[in-house]
Design a protein around this motif. Structure first.
Motif, PDB file in Angstrom:
ATOM      1  N   VAL A   5      -1.416  -1.309  -5.930  1.00  0.00           N
ATOM      2  CA  VAL A   5      -0.437  -2.223  -6.513  1.00  0.00           C
ATOM      3  C   VAL A   5      -0.316  -1.827  -7.975  1.00  0.00           C
ATOM      4  O   VAL A   5      -1.304  -1.724  -8.688  1.00  0.00           O
ATOM      5  CB  VAL A   5      -0.897  -3.689  -6.375  1.00  0.00           C
ATOM      6  N   LYS A   6       0.926  -1.545  -8.413  1.00  0.00           N
ATOM      7  CA  LYS A   6       1.101  -0.934  -9.727  1.00  0.00           C
ATOM      8  C   LYS A   6       1.202  -1.944 -10.851  1.00  0.00           C
ATOM      9  O   LYS A   6       1.232  -1.598 -11.995  1.00  0.00           O
ATOM     10  CB  LYS A   6       2.359  -0.089  -9.706  1.00  0.00           C
ATOM     11  N   GLU A   7       1.378  -3.205 -10.528  1.00  0.00           N
ATOM     12  CA  GLU A   7       1.516  -4.226 -11.558  1.00  0.00           C
ATOM     13  C   GLU A   7       0.845  -5.472 -11.013  1.00  0.00           C
ATOM     14  O   GLU A   7       0.618  -5.583  -9.820  1.00  0.00           O
ATOM     15  CB  GLU A   7       3.003  -4.503 -11.811  1.00  0.00           C
ATOM     16  N   GLU A  30      21.823  -4.832   5.293  1.00  0.00           N
ATOM     17  CA  GLU A  30      22.100  -3.996   4.119  1.00  0.00           C
ATOM     18  C   GLU A  30      21.203  -2.752   4.122  1.00  0.00           C
ATOM     19  O   GLU A  30      21.634  -1.654   3.777  1.00  0.00           O
ATOM     20  CB  GLU A  30      21.821  -4.840   2.871  1.00  0.00           C
ATOM     21  N   SER A  31      19.945  -2.909   4.530  1.00  0.00           N
ATOM     22  CA  SER A  31      18.983  -1.806   4.445  1.00  0.00           C
ATOM     23  C   SER A  31      19.156  -0.783   5.554  1.00  0.00           C
ATOM     24  O   SER A  31      18.913   0.406   5.347  1.00  0.00           O
ATOM     25  CB  SER A  31      17.551  -2.349   4.508  1.00  0.00           C
ATOM     26  N   PHE A  32      19.533  -1.237   6.756  1.00  0.00           N
ATOM     27  CA  PHE A  32      19.551  -0.324   7.907  1.00  0.00           C
ATOM     28  C   PHE A  32      20.953  -0.064   8.448  1.00  0.00           C
ATOM     29  O   PHE A  32      21.128   0.843   9.262  1.00  0.00           O
ATOM     30  CB  PHE A  32      18.657  -0.875   9.024  1.00  0.00           C
ATOM     31  N   PRO A  85      11.517  -4.906  11.636  1.00  0.00           N
ATOM     32  CA  PRO A  85      11.895  -4.246  10.400  1.00  0.00           C
ATOM     33  C   PRO A  85      11.033  -4.682   9.194  1.00  0.00           C
ATOM     34  O   PRO A  85      10.602  -5.828   9.117  1.00  0.00           O
ATOM     35  CB  PRO A  85      13.342  -4.702  10.168  1.00  0.00           C
ATOM     36  N   LEU A  86      10.855  -3.733   8.302  1.00  0.00           N
ATOM     37  CA  LEU A  86      10.249  -3.973   6.989  1.00  0.00           C
ATOM     38  C   LEU A  86      11.317  -3.608   5.972  1.00  0.00           C
ATOM     39  O   LEU A  86      11.859  -2.505   6.026  1.00  0.00           O
ATOM     40  CB  LEU A  86       9.035  -3.061   6.790  1.00  0.00           C
ATOM     41  N   ALA A  87      11.630  -4.506   5.073  1.00  0.00           N
ATOM     42  CA  ALA A  87      12.624  -4.177   4.042  1.00  0.00           C
ATOM     43  C   ALA A  87      12.360  -4.993   2.786  1.00  0.00           C
ATOM     44  O   ALA A  87      11.905  -6.136   2.843  1.00  0.00           O
ATOM     45  CB  ALA A  87      14.045  -4.431   4.547  1.00  0.00           C
ATOM     46  N   ARG A  93      12.334  -2.490  -5.179  1.00  0.00           N
ATOM     47  CA  ARG A  93      11.497  -1.496  -4.502  1.00  0.00           C
ATOM     48  C   ARG A  93      10.592  -0.766  -5.491  1.00  0.00           C
ATOM     49  O   ARG A  93      10.898  -0.698  -6.680  1.00  0.00           O
ATOM     50  CB  ARG A  93      12.389  -0.507  -3.727  1.00  0.00           C
ATOM     51  N   GLY A  94       9.487  -0.233  -4.983  1.00  0.00           N
ATOM     52  CA  GLY A  94       8.567   0.538  -5.823  1.00  0.00           C
ATOM     53  C   GLY A  94       7.590  -0.309  -6.608  1.00  0.00           C
ATOM     54  O   GLY A  94       6.875   0.193  -7.472  1.00  0.00           O
ATOM     55  N   ARG A  95       7.517  -1.596  -6.303  1.00  0.00           N
ATOM     56  CA  ARG A  95       6.607  -2.501  -7.027  1.00  0.00           C
ATOM     57  C   ARG A  95       5.370  -2.860  -6.205  1.00  0.00           C
ATOM     58  O   ARG A  95       4.531  -3.616  -6.668  1.00  0.00           O
ATOM     59  CB  ARG A  95       7.357  -3.781  -7.411  1.00  0.00           C
ATOM     60  N   GLY A  96       5.303  -2.364  -4.976  1.00  0.00           N
ATOM     61  CA  GLY A  96       4.155  -2.684  -4.125  1.00  0.00           C
ATOM     62  C   GLY A  96       4.429  -3.809  -3.132  1.00  0.00           C
ATOM     63  O   GLY A  96       3.530  -4.208  -2.381  1.00  0.00           O
ATOM     64  N   LEU A 119       4.754   1.839  15.413  1.00  0.00           N
ATOM     65  CA  LEU A 119       6.055   1.763  14.745  1.00  0.00           C
ATOM     66  C   LEU A 119       6.710   3.134  14.777  1.00  0.00           C
ATOM     67  O   LEU A 119       6.073   4.146  15.081  1.00  0.00           O
ATOM     68  CB  LEU A 119       5.904   1.265  13.300  1.00  0.00           C
ATOM     69  N   VAL A 120       7.985   3.149  14.433  1.00  0.00           N
ATOM     70  CA  VAL A 120       8.719   4.404  14.258  1.00  0.00           C
ATOM     71  C   VAL A 120       9.109   4.461  12.787  1.00  0.00           C
ATOM     72  O   VAL A 120       9.869   3.602  12.309  1.00  0.00           O
ATOM     73  CB  VAL A 120       9.982   4.453  15.140  1.00  0.00           C
ATOM     74  N   GLY A 121       8.550   5.400  12.039  1.00  0.00           N
ATOM     75  CA  GLY A 121       8.847   5.445  10.611  1.00  0.00           C
ATOM     76  C   GLY A 121       8.246   6.659   9.931  1.00  0.00           C
ATOM     77  O   GLY A 121       7.686   7.558  10.590  1.00  0.00           O
ATOM     78  N   ALA A 127       1.084   5.746   6.201  1.00  0.00           N
ATOM     79  CA  ALA A 127      -0.307   6.181   6.093  1.00  0.00           C
ATOM     80  C   ALA A 127      -1.028   5.410   4.991  1.00  0.00           C
ATOM     81  O   ALA A 127      -2.244   5.260   5.015  1.00  0.00           O
ATOM     82  CB  ALA A 127      -0.364   7.686   5.809  1.00  0.00           C
ATOM     83  N   ARG A 128      -0.265   4.880   4.049  1.00  0.00           N
ATOM     84  CA  ARG A 128      -0.875   4.108   2.949  1.00  0.00           C
ATOM     85  C   ARG A 128      -1.541   2.828   3.437  1.00  0.00           C
ATOM     86  O   ARG A 128      -2.366   2.258   2.724  1.00  0.00           O
ATOM     87  CB  ARG A 128       0.190   3.754   1.905  1.00  0.00           C
ATOM     88  N   VAL A 129      -1.137   2.358   4.614  1.00  0.00           N
ATOM     89  CA  VAL A 129      -1.809   1.171   5.166  1.00  0.00           C
ATOM     90  C   VAL A 129      -2.563   1.525   6.454  1.00  0.00           C
ATOM     91  O   VAL A 129      -2.925   0.639   7.223  1.00  0.00           O
ATOM     92  CB  VAL A 129      -0.833  -0.014   5.389  1.00  0.00           C
TER      93      VAL A 129
END
Ligand SMILES: CC(C)(COP(=O)(O)OP(=O)(O)OC[C@H]1O[C@@H](n2cnc3c(N)ncnc32)[C@H](O)[C@@H]1OP(=O)(O)O)[C@@H](O)C(=O)NCCC(=O)NCCS
Length: 185
Positions: A5-7, A30-32, A85-87, A93-96, A119-121, A127-129
């Motif tokens: 977590v960056k912040e 919107e995301s997919f 879905p994860l969105a 984005r990019g905040r963890g 999952l399919v991704g 891999a981070r989780v």
């Protein structure tokens, strides 16, 4: 394995509530994009409700930031979870937040005794989780899927080892929508 977590997190992860659903649907649209319904992973969700106790949203100062849901599926005779879905909202984005949403869902799934998640991704992200590629062909989807994007995570020792066969919907909650008819955008 938790991602970094960056912040200091100023968001909270809580269970999705009925009033969150329109925000979640809009973010996923919107995301997919509209093409999402043609994907194999979506076809496994047609007519089936997400697992309510594993649906989470991220909020910050009361504002909606992101969402994760899980669906019940079977592989062979095993009950398994399908992540997504994860969105996360594009400006956030990019905040963890994505990693935090997944970690919360994974932790809750483990606590509730689920054995495995697939999952399919993109493997570098998931891999981070703790997700890793499944051997190609081990799990067959109801449509074309890039084998290098089929990933799995064991929640109990060796839960993925015995998994093989066709992935199917675990049940039908809403037969009217089971063939996709009546599903909204
Ligand atoms: C994928 C998504 C959920 C990530 O959410 P997020 O809150 O930005 O993710 P986090 O902040 O937790 O993680 C960001 C990190 O993951 C990396 N990352 C994000 N998506 C990635 C991907 N597809 N492949 C590899 N790495 C990825 C970022 O580069 C960043 O890396 P860094 O920490 O080294 O800078 C978000 O980008 C999103 O909603 N995308 C559109 C929907 C989507 O593609 N969902 C996933 C379907 S497979």
């Amino acid at each position: 394995m938790a991602g970094a977590v960056k912040e200091a997190a100023t968001w909270e992860i809580r269970h999705e509530r009925p009033e969150d659903a329109p925000l979640v649907e809009a973010l996923n649209a919107e995301s997919f994009g509209p093409g999402r319904y043609a994907k194999s992973a979506y076809r496994l969700r047609e007519g089936v409700h997400a697992v309510a106790e594993l649906s989470f949203v991220a909020t910050e100062g009361g504002a909606f930031r992101g969402s994760v849901r899980f669906w019940p599926v079977t592989i062979g005779h095993e009950d398994v979870l399908l992540l997504g879905p994860l969105a996360v909202q594009s400006a956030e984005r990019g905040r963890g937040i994505g990693i935090a949403l997944m970690n919360r869902g994974i932790e809750e799934a483990r606590r509730r005794g689920y054995g495995a998640i697939i999952l399919v991704g993109d493997e570098p992200y998931y891999a981070r989780v703790g997700f890793a590629k499944l051997p190609p062909g081990r799990v067959r989807f109801p449509g074309p899927v890039d084998p290098s994007r089929v990933l799995g995570l064991s929640l109990t020792p060796n839960a993925l080892v015995s998994l093989s066969g066709e992935i199917r919907r675990a049940k039908i909650d809403d037969p009217v929508c089971a063939d996709g008819a009546g599903l909204g955008g």
